[in-house]
Write a protein that holds these residues in place. Structure first.
Motif, PDB file in Angstrom:
ATOM      1  N   TRP A  70      94.513 -49.687 -63.206  1.00  0.00           N
ATOM      2  CA  TRP A  70      95.539 -49.843 -62.157  1.00  0.00           C
ATOM      3  C   TRP A  70      94.985 -50.582 -60.863  1.00  0.00           C
ATOM      4  N   ASP A  71      95.601 -51.630 -60.225  1.00  0.00           N
ATOM      5  CA  ASP A  71      95.232 -52.045 -59.113  1.00  0.00           C
ATOM      6  C   ASP A  71      94.899 -51.316 -57.953  1.00  0.00           C
ATOM      7  N   THR A  72      94.007 -51.678 -57.145  1.00  0.00           N
ATOM      8  CA  THR A  72      93.580 -51.023 -55.921  1.00  0.00           C
ATOM      9  C   THR A  72      94.891 -50.781 -55.030  1.00  0.00           C
ATOM     10  N   GLY A  73      95.041 -49.346 -54.548  1.00  0.00           N
ATOM     11  CA  GLY A  73      96.114 -49.221 -53.674  1.00  0.00           C
ATOM     12  C   GLY A  73      97.135 -48.329 -54.464  1.00  0.00           C
ATOM     13  N   PHE A  74      97.088 -48.207 -55.761  1.00  0.00           N
ATOM     14  CA  PHE A  74      98.080 -47.291 -56.527  1.00  0.00           C
ATOM     15  C   PHE A  74      97.297 -45.958 -56.557  1.00  0.00           C
ATOM     16  N   ASP A  75      98.210 -45.051 -56.233  1.00  0.00           N
ATOM     17  CA  ASP A  75      97.718 -43.681 -56.170  1.00  0.00           C
ATOM     18  C   ASP A  75      98.239 -43.000 -57.066  1.00  0.00           C
ATOM     19  N   PRO A  76      97.413 -42.901 -58.510  1.00  0.00           N
ATOM     20  CA  PRO A  76      97.817 -42.187 -59.438  1.00  0.00           C
ATOM     21  C   PRO A  76      98.234 -40.705 -59.241  1.00  0.00           C
ATOM     22  N   PHE A  77      98.154 -39.853 -58.146  1.00  0.00           N
ATOM     23  CA  PHE A  77      98.552 -38.647 -57.870  1.00  0.00           C
ATOM     24  C   PHE A  77      99.807 -38.790 -56.979  1.00  0.00           C
ATOM     25  N   TYR A  78     100.269 -39.837 -56.889  1.00  0.00           N
ATOM     26  CA  TYR A  78     101.598 -40.063 -56.343  1.00  0.00           C
ATOM     27  C   TYR A  78     101.733 -39.332 -54.653  1.00  0.00           C
ATOM     28  N   GLY A  79     100.706 -39.405 -54.037  1.00  0.00           N
ATOM     29  CA  GLY A  79     100.402 -38.933 -52.886  1.00  0.00           C
ATOM     30  C   GLY A  79     100.276 -37.169 -52.577  1.00  0.00           C
ATOM     31  N   ALA A  80     100.171 -36.683 -53.679  1.00  0.00           N
ATOM     32  CA  ALA A  80     100.004 -35.200 -53.628  1.00  0.00           C
ATOM     33  C   ALA A  80      98.518 -34.944 -52.793  1.00  0.00           C
ATOM     34  N   PRO A  81      98.969 -33.916 -52.023  1.00  0.00           N
ATOM     35  CA  PRO A  81      97.727 -33.717 -51.282  1.00  0.00           C
ATOM     36  C   PRO A  81      96.639 -32.635 -51.738  1.00  0.00           C
ATOM     37  N   ALA A  82      97.080 -32.074 -52.928  1.00  0.00           N
ATOM     38  CA  ALA A  82      96.401 -30.739 -53.827  1.00  0.00           C
ATOM     39  C   ALA A  82      96.179 -31.334 -55.302  1.00  0.00           C
ATOM     40  N   ILE A  83      94.995 -31.261 -55.690  1.00  0.00           N
ATOM     41  CA  ILE A  83      94.645 -31.605 -56.982  1.00  0.00           C
ATOM     42  C   ILE A  83      93.997 -30.231 -57.803  1.00  0.00           C
ATOM     43  N   LEU A  84      94.534 -29.841 -58.716  1.00  0.00           N
ATOM     44  CA  LEU A  84      93.948 -28.608 -59.424  1.00  0.00           C
ATOM     45  C   LEU A  84      93.360 -29.361 -60.734  1.00  0.00           C
ATOM     46  N   ILE A  85      91.916 -29.227 -60.836  1.00  0.00           N
ATOM     47  CA  ILE A  85      91.523 -30.037 -62.088  1.00  0.00           C
ATOM     48  C   ILE A  85      90.968 -28.816 -63.038  1.00  0.00           C
ATOM     49  N   VAL A  86      91.451 -28.900 -64.253  1.00  0.00           N
ATOM     50  CA  VAL A  86      91.044 -28.146 -65.239  1.00  0.00           C
ATOM     51  C   VAL A  86      89.942 -28.692 -66.338  1.00  0.00           C
ATOM     52  N   ILE A  87      88.844 -27.992 -66.334  1.00  0.00           N
ATOM     53  CA  ILE A  87      88.007 -28.280 -67.105  1.00  0.00           C
ATOM     54  C   ILE A  87      87.464 -27.046 -68.051  1.00  0.00           C
ATOM     55  N   ALA A  88      86.692 -27.260 -69.244  1.00  0.00           N
ATOM     56  CA  ALA A  88      86.401 -26.083 -70.029  1.00  0.00           C
ATOM     57  C   ALA A  88      85.273 -26.641 -70.963  1.00  0.00           C
ATOM     58  N   GLU A  89      84.042 -25.657 -70.763  1.00  0.00           N
ATOM     59  CA  GLU A  89      82.790 -25.795 -71.485  1.00  0.00           C
ATOM     60  C   GLU A  89      83.035 -26.248 -72.780  1.00  0.00           C
ATOM     61  N   LYS A  90      82.345 -27.424 -73.254  1.00  0.00           N
ATOM     62  CA  LYS A  90      82.599 -28.178 -74.476  1.00  0.00           C
ATOM     63  C   LYS A  90      82.227 -27.146 -75.559  1.00  0.00           C
ATOM     64  N   SER A  91      81.458 -26.145 -75.397  1.00  0.00           N
ATOM     65  CA  SER A  91      81.119 -25.536 -76.675  1.00  0.00           C
ATOM     66  C   SER A  91      81.977 -24.468 -77.062  1.00  0.00           C
TER      67      SER A  91
END
Ligand SMILES: Cc1cc2nc3c(=O)[nH]c(=O)nc-3n(C[C@H](O)[C@H](O)[C@H](O)COP(=O)(O)O)c2cc1C
Length: 174
Positions: A70-91
């Protein structure tokens, strides 16, 4: 209708958030719901990174925007102030499934608490790159992690959309 059925049916992805930060006490309840999700072989693989620092949140949003093309200026989080990122060990072979369930639990809990949320994709690309490795370094996490998804969380700045009718022909009984 039970409270749980109501929450499941009424939850909707929110694409317009107020800038007000979510109190930590509420974020912690959402995170707890994620940690209690079922998980393959009881390994509890999903790891949740709660981002509330605006500078870091904006950097992640910009990287997500860049990955998404996307072009600069677009916020893919729609202005949400908190982001919870979920990751997991690849193993862990069920890591992606486990993390997806955590995200599902967290969306429902956010709705129960009167908060809006939306799953934002492209965590895989983020954590397969130096950008994600820098985040892991910042929190002191060693190892090879798969990015599964981001949950953008905040107060909705819109009406809750009505649930679209469920597509027919998706259930079979044998
Ligand atoms: C795996 C997954 C990835 C998604 N990624 C995005 C995304 O990057 N951006 C976005 O605006 N919505 C994203 N969504 C939200 C979906 O578009 C949304 O869940 C779908 O349209 C159904 O609407 P509902 O959540 O209100 O039921 C994602 C949802 C899932 C489950």
């Amino acid at each position: 209708m039970s409270e749980l059925s109501k929450i499941i049916k009424e939850r909707r992805s929110i694409r317009n958030f107020k800038p007000d930060q979510v109190p930590k006490v509420l974020l912690d309840q959402i995170i707890e719901a994620g940690l209690y999700a079922a998980n393959g072989r009881g390994k509890q693989a999903p790891v949740i990174i709660a981002v509330t620092n605006k500078d870091i949140r904006d950097q992640i949003a910009d990287e997500n925007r860049r990955i998404g093309g996307w072009d600069t200026g677009f916020d893919p989080f729609y202005g949400a102030p908190a982001i919870l990122i979920v990751i997991a060990e690849k193993s862990v072979p069920t890591g992606i499934y486990d993390g997806s369930l955590s995200l599902g639990n967290m969306m429902l809990k956010a709705h129960e608490l009167g908060l809006g949320s939306i799953w934002i994709h492209r965590a895989k690309e983020e954590f397969d790159s130096d950008f994600g490795r820098n985040i892991l370094d910042k929190i002191g996490l060693d190892g090879d992690y798969e990015g599964i998804g981001h949950l953008a969380v905040g107060y909705a700045d819109c009406e809750l959309p009505d649930p679209p009718a469920r597509r027919e022909g998706r259930v079979f009984y044998l």
